[in-house]
Design a protein around this motif. Structure first.
Motif, PDB file in Angstrom:
ATOM      1  N   ILE A   1       0.913  -1.308  -0.021  1.00 48.70           N
ATOM      2  CA  ILE A   1      -0.054  -0.172  -0.062  1.00 48.70           C
ATOM      3  C   ILE A   1       0.888   1.179  -0.094  1.00 48.70           C
ATOM      4  O   ILE A   1       0.457   2.295  -0.682  1.00 48.70           O
ATOM      5  N   ARG A   2       1.920   1.254   0.893  1.00 48.68           N
ATOM      6  CA  ARG A   2       2.758   2.396   0.638  1.00 48.68           C
ATOM      7  C   ARG A   2       3.018   2.978  -0.546  1.00 48.68           C
ATOM      8  O   ARG A   2       2.895   4.270  -0.843  1.00 48.68           O
ATOM      9  N   PRO A   3       3.710   2.253  -1.574  1.00 49.39           N
ATOM     10  CA  PRO A   3       4.165   2.733  -2.796  1.00 49.39           C
ATOM     11  C   PRO A   3       2.819   3.439  -3.531  1.00 49.39           C
ATOM     12  O   PRO A   3       2.800   4.549  -4.476  1.00 49.39           O
ATOM     13  N   LEU A   4       1.547   2.866  -3.432  1.00 50.47           N
ATOM     14  CA  LEU A   4       0.453   3.458  -4.004  1.00 50.47           C
ATOM     15  C   LEU A   4       0.064   4.852  -3.492  1.00 50.47           C
ATOM     16  O   LEU A   4      -0.286   5.736  -4.253  1.00 50.47           O
ATOM     17  N   LEU A   5       0.115   4.923  -1.946  1.00 51.07           N
ATOM     18  CA  LEU A   5      -0.167   6.007  -1.579  1.00 51.07           C
ATOM     19  C   LEU A   5       0.849   6.982  -1.849  1.00 51.07           C
ATOM     20  O   LEU A   5       0.468   8.491  -2.033  1.00 51.07           O
ATOM     21  N   GLU A   6       2.025   6.806  -1.830  1.00 50.26           N
ATOM     22  CA  GLU A   6       3.173   7.726  -2.347  1.00 50.26           C
ATOM     23  C   GLU A   6       2.799   8.300  -3.725  1.00 50.26           C
ATOM     24  O   GLU A   6       2.933   9.532  -4.043  1.00 50.26           O
ATOM     25  N   SER A   7       2.526   7.432  -4.436  1.00 48.65           N
ATOM     26  CA  SER A   7       2.319   7.893  -6.079  1.00 48.65           C
ATOM     27  C   SER A   7       1.082   8.563  -6.081  1.00 48.65           C
ATOM     28  O   SER A   7       1.068   9.465  -6.694  1.00 48.65           O
ATOM     29  N   ALA A   8       0.109   8.195  -5.171  1.00 56.99           N
ATOM     30  CA  ALA A   8      -1.290   8.987  -5.360  1.00 56.99           C
ATOM     31  C   ALA A   8      -0.959  10.386  -4.802  1.00 56.99           C
ATOM     32  O   ALA A   8      -1.529  11.398  -5.294  1.00 56.99           O
ATOM     33  N   ILE A   9       0.114  10.833  -3.593  1.00 53.61           N
ATOM     34  CA  ILE A   9       0.332  12.171  -3.479  1.00 53.61           C
ATOM     35  C   ILE A   9       0.963  12.986  -4.553  1.00 53.61           C
ATOM     36  O   ILE A   9       0.670  14.066  -4.811  1.00 53.61           O
ATOM     37  N   ARG A  10       1.984  12.204  -5.329  1.00 56.26           N
ATOM     38  CA  ARG A  10       2.412  12.898  -6.652  1.00 56.26           C
ATOM     39  C   ARG A  10       1.462  13.212  -7.687  1.00 56.26           C
ATOM     40  O   ARG A  10       1.496  14.152  -8.285  1.00 56.26           O
ATOM     41  N   LYS A  11       0.127  12.360  -7.733  1.00 60.63           N
ATOM     42  CA  LYS A  11      -0.665  12.652  -8.652  1.00 60.63           C
ATOM     43  C   LYS A  11      -2.122  13.191  -8.069  1.00 60.63           C
ATOM     44  O   LYS A  11      -3.225  12.988  -8.573  1.00 60.63           O
ATOM     45  N   ARG A  12      -2.038  13.737  -7.022  1.00 64.31           N
ATOM     46  CA  ARG A  12      -3.170  14.287  -6.228  1.00 64.31           C
ATOM     47  C   ARG A  12      -3.982  14.886  -6.894  1.00 64.31           C
ATOM     48  O   ARG A  12      -5.261  15.231  -6.489  1.00 64.31           O
ATOM     49  N   LYS A  13      -3.723  15.589  -7.988  1.00 64.90           N
ATOM     50  CA  LYS A  13      -4.788  16.392  -8.948  1.00 64.90           C
ATOM     51  C   LYS A  13      -5.491  15.541  -9.654  1.00 64.90           C
ATOM     52  O   LYS A  13      -6.420  15.843 -10.385  1.00 64.90           O
ATOM     53  N   SER A  14      -5.116  13.988  -9.734  1.00 64.14           N
ATOM     54  CA  SER A  14      -5.707  13.293 -10.825  1.00 64.14           C
ATOM     55  C   SER A  14      -6.239  12.160 -10.302  1.00 64.14           C
ATOM     56  O   SER A  14      -6.525  10.956 -10.921  1.00 64.14           O
ATOM     57  N   LEU A  15      -6.677  11.992  -8.850  1.00 63.37           N
ATOM     58  CA  LEU A  15      -7.253  10.966  -8.330  1.00 63.37           C
ATOM     59  C   LEU A  15      -8.640  10.567  -8.920  1.00 63.37           C
ATOM     60  O   LEU A  15      -9.412  11.429  -9.035  1.00 63.37           O
ATOM     61  N   THR A  16      -8.971   9.331  -8.998  1.00 60.99           N
ATOM     62  CA  THR A  16     -10.083   8.808  -9.538  1.00 60.99           C
ATOM     63  C   THR A  16     -11.112   8.396  -8.518  1.00 60.99           C
ATOM     64  O   THR A  16     -10.714   8.088  -7.583  1.00 60.99           O
ATOM     65  N   SER A  17     -12.384   8.237  -8.902  1.00 64.42           N
ATOM     66  CA  SER A  17     -13.567   7.691  -8.089  1.00 64.42           C
ATOM     67  C   SER A  17     -14.345   7.052  -9.070  1.00 64.42           C
ATOM     68  O   SER A  17     -14.871   7.397  -9.892  1.00 64.42           O
ATOM     69  N   LEU A  18     -15.084   5.897  -8.186  1.00 65.01           N
ATOM     70  CA  LEU A  18     -16.441   5.481  -8.951  1.00 65.01           C
ATOM     71  C   LEU A  18     -17.850   6.356  -8.793  1.00 65.01           C
ATOM     72  O   LEU A  18     -18.703   6.124  -9.329  1.00 65.01           O
ATOM     73  N   PHE A  19     -17.500   7.204  -7.639  1.00 62.11           N
ATOM     74  CA  PHE A  19     -18.502   7.803  -7.182  1.00 62.11           C
ATOM     75  C   PHE A  19     -18.504   9.529  -7.783  1.00 62.11           C
ATOM     76  O   PHE A  19     -17.575   9.806  -8.248  1.00 62.11           O
ATOM     77  N   HIS A  20     -19.639  10.107  -7.612  1.00 62.46           N
ATOM     78  CA  HIS A  20     -19.583  11.353  -8.406  1.00 62.46           C
ATOM     79  C   HIS A  20     -18.819  12.446  -7.397  1.00 62.46           C
ATOM     80  O   HIS A  20     -18.115  13.440  -8.044  1.00 62.46           O
ATOM     81  N   TYR A  21     -18.739  12.192  -6.135  1.00 60.55           N
ATOM     82  CA  TYR A  21     -17.826  13.129  -5.382  1.00 60.55           C
ATOM     83  C   TYR A  21     -16.700  11.981  -4.713  1.00 60.55           C
ATOM     84  O   TYR A  21     -17.043  11.351  -3.597  1.00 60.55           O
ATOM     85  N   GLY A  22     -15.728  12.148  -5.078  1.00 62.62           N
ATOM     86  CA  GLY A  22     -14.385  11.214  -4.488  1.00 62.62           C
ATOM     87  C   GLY A  22     -13.099  11.890  -5.355  1.00 62.62           C
ATOM     88  O   GLY A  22     -13.017  12.750  -5.943  1.00 62.62           O
ATOM     89  N   GLY A  23     -12.223  10.736  -5.096  1.00 61.70           N
ATOM     90  CA  GLY A  23     -10.880  11.038  -5.736  1.00 61.70           C
ATOM     91  C   GLY A  23     -10.404  12.510  -5.451  1.00 61.70           C
ATOM     92  O   GLY A  23     -10.431  13.053  -4.099  1.00 61.70           O
ATOM     93  N   SER A  24      -9.829  13.356  -6.388  1.00 61.32           N
ATOM     94  CA  SER A  24      -9.316  14.571  -6.186  1.00 61.32           C
ATOM     95  C   SER A  24     -10.441  15.653  -5.675  1.00 61.32           C
ATOM     96  O   SER A  24      -9.962  16.649  -5.181  1.00 61.32           O
TER      97      SER A  24
END
Length: 109
Positions: free
Chosen positions: A37-60
């Protein structure tokens, strides 16, 4: 890994949020699988403006998602996580949480 790092934070936040009533028997994915999980979260911080979600309100668009990432890295992060979190220290929304996580990680490592 790239696709996973964009959607995993939203999943982690939803799982965490769904267990608030049953904290005694909650599942902590980060504690169960920190190395995965650690590398996924570190990568997510680097890409924080493009996080995705299955929901209308989520991700970035949901600040709670990145807050969950920061809190989880505070819990399972290592020395490499500090450098990633440092990118957030000047952010008006997440800076305080990032600094707190960095301080906790430095105390542990």
């Amino acid at each position: 890994s790239d696709e996973m790092s964009a959607c995993f934070p939203d999943i982690l936040q939803k799982v965490s949020e769904s267990q608030w009533r049953n904290s005694e028997h909650s599942i902590n994915l980060a504690r169960l699988f920190p190395e995965q999980i650690r590398p996924l979260l570190e990568s997510a911080i680097r890409k924080r403006k493009s996080l995705t979600s299955l929901f209308h309100y989520g991700g970035s668009s949901d600040e709670r998602v990145l807050q969950t990432v920061i809190r989880t890295l505070e819990e399972i992060g290592n020395e490499g996580s500090i450098a990633v979190l440092e990118d957030l220290t000047e952010d008006p929304t997440f800076g305080k949480s990032a600094v707190q996580a960095i301080q906790a990680l430095r105390r542990r490592h």
